[in-house]
Write a protein that holds these residues in place. Structure first.
Motif, PDB file in Angstrom:
ATOM      1  N   ALA A  80      58.556 -16.267  29.076  1.00 48.94           N
ATOM      2  CA  ALA A  80      57.443 -15.633  29.788  1.00 48.94           C
ATOM      3  C   ALA A  80      57.528 -15.832  31.302  1.00 48.94           C
ATOM      4  CB  ALA A  80      56.129 -16.177  29.236  1.00 48.94           C
ATOM      5  N   SER A  81      58.705 -16.151  31.809  1.00 46.96           N
ATOM      6  CA  SER A  81      58.832 -16.336  33.248  1.00 46.96           C
ATOM      7  C   SER A  81      60.168 -15.782  33.730  1.00 46.96           C
ATOM      8  CB  SER A  81      58.750 -17.834  33.557  1.00 46.96           C
ATOM      9  OG  SER A  81      58.927 -18.058  34.921  1.00 46.96           O
ATOM     10  N   GLN A  82      60.140 -15.097  34.886  1.00 43.02           N
ATOM     11  CA  GLN A  82      61.415 -14.680  35.491  1.00 43.02           C
ATOM     12  C   GLN A  82      61.568 -15.360  36.846  1.00 43.02           C
ATOM     13  OE1 GLN A  82      62.714 -10.621  35.381  1.00 43.02           O
ATOM     14  NE2 GLN A  82      61.820 -10.294  33.366  1.00 43.02           N
ATOM     15  N   CYS A  83      61.022 -14.781  37.912  1.00 41.63           N
ATOM     16  CA  CYS A  83      61.187 -15.457  39.205  1.00 41.63           C
ATOM     17  C   CYS A  83      60.377 -16.751  39.242  1.00 41.63           C
ATOM     18  CB  CYS A  83      60.785 -14.543  40.356  1.00 41.63           C
ATOM     19  SG  CYS A  83      59.000 -14.420  40.606  1.00 41.63           S
ATOM     20  N   GLY A  84      59.303 -16.820  38.450  1.00 42.30           N
ATOM     21  CA  GLY A  84      58.534 -18.054  38.326  1.00 42.30           C
ATOM     22  C   GLY A  84      57.405 -18.225  39.317  1.00 42.30           C
ATOM     23  N   PHE A  85      57.252 -17.277  40.242  1.00 37.86           N
ATOM     24  CA  PHE A  85      56.215 -17.472  41.275  1.00 37.86           C
ATOM     25  C   PHE A  85      54.809 -17.490  40.672  1.00 37.86           C
ATOM     26  CE2 PHE A  85      53.414 -16.421  44.764  1.00 37.86           C
ATOM     27  CZ  PHE A  85      53.904 -17.256  45.760  1.00 37.86           C
ATOM     28  N   CYS A  86      54.592 -16.624  39.714  1.00 39.99           N
ATOM     29  CA  CYS A  86      53.250 -16.537  39.117  1.00 39.99           C
ATOM     30  C   CYS A  86      53.047 -17.581  38.021  1.00 39.99           C
ATOM     31  CB  CYS A  86      53.045 -15.155  38.502  1.00 39.99           C
ATOM     32  SG  CYS A  86      54.103 -14.902  37.047  1.00 39.99           S
ATOM     33  N   THR A  87      54.154 -18.207  37.556  1.00 35.83           N
ATOM     34  CA  THR A  87      54.112 -18.997  36.319  1.00 35.83           C
ATOM     35  C   THR A  87      53.127 -20.174  36.364  1.00 35.83           C
ATOM     36  OG1 THR A  87      56.385 -18.307  35.966  1.00 35.83           O
ATOM     37  CG2 THR A  87      55.593 -20.141  34.607  1.00 35.83           C
ATOM     38  N   PRO A  88      53.101 -20.988  37.433  1.00 32.41           N
ATOM     39  CA  PRO A  88      52.133 -22.091  37.417  1.00 32.41           C
ATOM     40  C   PRO A  88      50.696 -21.593  37.253  1.00 32.41           C
ATOM     41  CG  PRO A  88      53.699 -22.359  39.215  1.00 32.41           C
ATOM     42  CD  PRO A  88      53.933 -20.988  38.650  1.00 32.41           C
ATOM     43  N   LEU A 137      48.396 -12.118  38.169  1.00 34.21           N
ATOM     44  CA  LEU A 137      49.323 -10.991  38.281  1.00 34.21           C
ATOM     45  C   LEU A 137      50.766 -11.483  38.183  1.00 34.21           C
ATOM     46  CD1 LEU A 137      47.783  -9.026  41.288  1.00 34.21           C
ATOM     47  CD2 LEU A 137      47.408  -8.659  38.863  1.00 34.21           C
ATOM     48  N   CYS A 138      51.585 -10.708  37.479  1.00 35.70           N
ATOM     49  CA  CYS A 138      53.017 -11.002  37.429  1.00 35.70           C
ATOM     50  C   CYS A 138      53.745  -9.715  37.793  1.00 35.70           C
ATOM     51  CB  CYS A 138      53.413 -11.442  36.022  1.00 35.70           C
ATOM     52  SG  CYS A 138      55.194 -11.640  35.864  1.00 35.70           S
ATOM     53  N   ARG A 139      54.672  -9.821  38.737  1.00 36.59           N
ATOM     54  CA  ARG A 139      55.307  -8.560  39.159  1.00 36.59           C
ATOM     55  C   ARG A 139      56.640  -8.361  38.452  1.00 36.59           C
ATOM     56  NH1 ARG A 139      58.159 -10.615  44.742  1.00 36.59           N
ATOM     57  NH2 ARG A 139      58.947 -12.369  43.608  1.00 36.59           N
ATOM     58  N   CYS A 140      57.168  -9.384  37.740  1.00 34.48           N
ATOM     59  CA  CYS A 140      58.483  -9.130  37.147  1.00 34.48           C
ATOM     60  C   CYS A 140      58.604  -9.359  35.639  1.00 34.48           C
ATOM     61  CB  CYS A 140      59.595  -9.859  37.894  1.00 34.48           C
ATOM     62  SG  CYS A 140      59.276 -11.516  38.405  1.00 34.48           S
ATOM     63  N   THR A 141      57.940 -10.320  35.054  1.00 36.29           N
ATOM     64  CA  THR A 141      58.197 -10.583  33.627  1.00 36.29           C
ATOM     65  C   THR A 141      57.636  -9.486  32.730  1.00 36.29           C
ATOM     66  OG1 THR A 141      58.082 -12.935  34.029  1.00 36.29           O
ATOM     67  CG2 THR A 141      57.847 -12.242  31.753  1.00 36.29           C
ATOM     68  N   GLY A 142      56.455  -9.010  33.090  1.00 35.18           N
ATOM     69  CA  GLY A 142      55.731  -8.140  32.155  1.00 35.18           C
ATOM     70  C   GLY A 142      54.824  -9.055  31.346  1.00 35.18           C
TER      71      GLY A 142
HETATM   72  S1  FES Z   1      57.729 -14.149  36.916  1.00 38.03           S
HETATM   73 FE1  FES Z   1      57.988 -13.241  38.849  1.00 38.03          FE
HETATM   74  S2  FES Z   1      55.974 -12.714  39.409  1.00 38.03           S
HETATM   75 FE2  FES Z   1      55.782 -13.349  37.385  1.00 38.03          FE
END
Ligand code: FES
Ligand SMILES: Cc1cc2nc3c(=O)[nH]c(=O)nc-3n(C[C@H](O)[C@H](O)[C@H](O)COP(=O)(O)OP(=O)(O)OC[C@H]3O[C@@H](n4cnc5c(N)ncnc54)[C@H](O)[C@@H]3O)c2cc1C
Ligand code: FES
Length: 496
Positions: A109-117, A146-151
């Motif tokens: 459930a995480s890609q770039c990880g910015f939204c993850t925390p 909001l998450c811009r990459c994982t969906g």
């Molecule tokens: S994992 Fe990149 S913004 Fe959510």
């Protein structure tokens, strides 16, 4: 330094004390820049993206509640007497991940990880408040992230999955934070800790941040500092600092006053105090007015509703505020208080003009009083915005009707987004009163709305759109009352 100047809170289970802070230091800046705890992220600095989400634990009505808030707009002194959890504090003692974290990993459930925390902290708040949430509750709990990459699908999967990890723990591994829902035996220690740091006297935290403990102290503090900014949940005020860079020389915080945290039901009214959060206010209002459901769920997001108050919404008096059309329509009374005493003002007389209210110097909103429903009333409220979740209204509408033998015996209609203040549609009401509630009459009254309102064009909607939508909401109300249409919110949400 007197303890009356020290902010004391539990940070991830450890007592934390801070003195000499600027009143408007945000919790996020303090975590990241002073404590170098950079897990919580800054995406927007205005409560919109959820990257900064943290969780506050507080005692309320004998229960411990874990609730998400946006640390980017929360001023540090408001933490006094509370327990704060950040993403750094979730790991179990043996180094293994919290169920909310493990589920995010395993569900990819995480890609770039910015939204993850931020997502993890919203999941943690959900984990601590619900035992088996359905899809609707999960979606609502995540509406402020909001998450811009994982969906979102894997994140929603993680929300369901995390309870499985909770079940796998042995009794010895269970702690107050890694066990789902409320487990009284595990909460005992935290409850005692919170009791120990509960403020016992009025405090001055930060240079000019006053935190009175009673209504009387608030009244006199405000009389002494009439230019001070009143701070309730800070979901409007926070942005004055983070977005408008305004200096707030003096602040009076309402959040430590027990008398203002109460909801009382008496003498035909639901009385909601100035420090009652939107979450708690809506929970109570929905028991009496279930048709407020759409407004309650679509008002901002859980972290904003957990911090923000209903009275703050009313006192702020934005023309696009979501609670006021419904409250106006229901005949709400605004209870005001100052050193000179108390007075009640009907809400339709409270708003005098754009950002002008019937408030004297050093007078504040003590509570709003909403009449309990009468059996024969039909009430509906609607919100129109570009996005379903976490968006400001283009138009908001509420209708309250009493029919006698098919004839309109009482009618109250109010709109937000149509004028400089939240306002009743008096001409439209007049055109319906005493008439048969039938399509031809309603269609005529839809035209009359343009006598009541001359809306503006702005980035949310054009004037034409607003007037059209306002009329169509009246038509929708008519069809719902006649059973020809149902409230379609739930269906519309998942289309596309
Ligand atoms: S994992 Fe990149 S913004 Fe959510
Ligand atoms: C991301 C985001 C989304 C939002 N979405 C919505 C939305 O969907 N719908 C909507 O209507 N609003 C929305 N808001 C606005 C805001 O959340 C609400 O207006 C909220 O109810 C404000 O309450 P508060 O307790 O946070 O007020 P605060 O920010 O503490 O105060 C707001 C104003 O009211 C004054 N005030 C507060 N309490 C009192 C009192 N008791 N007496 C006199 N004055 C007082 C303050 O001095 C200030 O001027 C949103 C805000 C954010 C940041
Ligand atoms: S940084 Fe976006 S909500 Fe706080």
């Amino acid at each position: 330094m007197s303890s009356l100047n020290i902010i004391r809170f539990y940070l991830n289970g450890q007592l934390h004390e801070v003195a000499n802070v600027e009143s408007t230091t945000t919790l996020l800046n303090y975590l990241r820049e002073t404590l170098l705890q950079t897990g919580s992220k800054e995406g927007c600095a205005e409560g919109d993206c959820g990257a900064c989400t943290v969780v506050i634990a507080e005692q309320q009505d004998g229960r411990l509640r874990f609730r998400s808030i946006n640390s980017c707009i929360q001023f540090l002194p408001t933490l006094d007497g509370k327990a704060l959890y950040t993403v750094e504090g979730l790991r179990n003692k043996d180094g293994s991940l919290h169920p909310a974290q493990q589920a995010m990993v395993d569900c990819h459930a995480s890609q770039c990880g910015f939204c993850t925390p931020g997502f993890v902290m919203s999941l943690f708040a959900l984990y601590k408040s619900e035992n088996r949430p359905d899809r609707q509750l999960i979606d609502d709990a995540l509406a402020g992230n909001l998450c811009r990459c994982t969906g979102y699908r894997p994140i929603i999967d993680a929300a369901g999955q995390m309870y499985e990890y909770g079940k796998e723990q042995t009794a010895e591994q269970q702690t107050v934070i890694n066990s789902p829902g409320s487990v009284k035996a595990l909460e005992k220690e935290l409850v005692e800790q919170l009791e120990m740091i509960k403020p016992a006297k009025d405090k001055k935290l930060g240079r000019h941040f006053y935190a009175p403990l009673s209504l009387d102290s608030l009244t006199s503090c405000y009389a002494e500092h009439p230019e001070a900014t009143l701070l309730a949940g800070g979901t409007d005020v926070g942005l004055w600092v983070t977005k408008q860079y305004r200096d707030l020389p003096e602040i009076i915080y309402l959040g430590q006053i027990e008398e203002l945290k109460r909801i009382n039901i008496a003498e035909g009214f639901i009385q909601i105090g100035a420090s009652v959060s939107l979450t708690d206010a809506f929970e109570c209002l929905l028991e009496h007015y279930p048709d407020l459901d759409e407004i309650a769920r679509r008002f901002a997001s859980p972290p904003i509703r957990n911090a923000g108050t209903l009275c703050g919404n009313v006192a702020n008096g934005s023309p696009i505020g979501d609670s006021m059309p419904a409250l106006l329509c229901l005949g709400t009374i605004v209870r005001l208080r100052s050193a000179a005493g108390s007075r009640d003002v009907p809400m339709h007389k409270f708003y005098l003009g754009y950002q002008q209210k019937d408030l004297q110097q050093a007078e504040f909103v003590e509570a709003v009083l909403i009449p309990l429903p009468e059996e024969q009333h039909v009430f509906r409220s609607y919100k129109i915005s570009k996005r379903f979740d976490q968006d400001i209204s283009a138009v908001c509408a509420a209708f309250n009707l009493v029919l006698k033998d098919g004839v309109v015996d009482e009618i109250s209609i109010a709109y937000g987004g149509m004028a400089a203040i939240p306002q009743r549609a008096l001409q439209c009401e007049k055109s319906l009163l005493g008439q048969n509630f039938e399509l031809a009459i309603v269609e005529k009254s839809m035209q009359v709305l343009s006598e009541d309102f001359t809306p503006l064009t702005d980035m949310r909607a054009s004037a034409d759109y607003r007037i059209k939508v306002a009329a169509n909401l009246l038509l929708r109300f008519y069809h719902e009352v006649n059973g020809a249409a149902k409230n379609t919110t739930h269906v519309l949400r998942y289309v596309g």
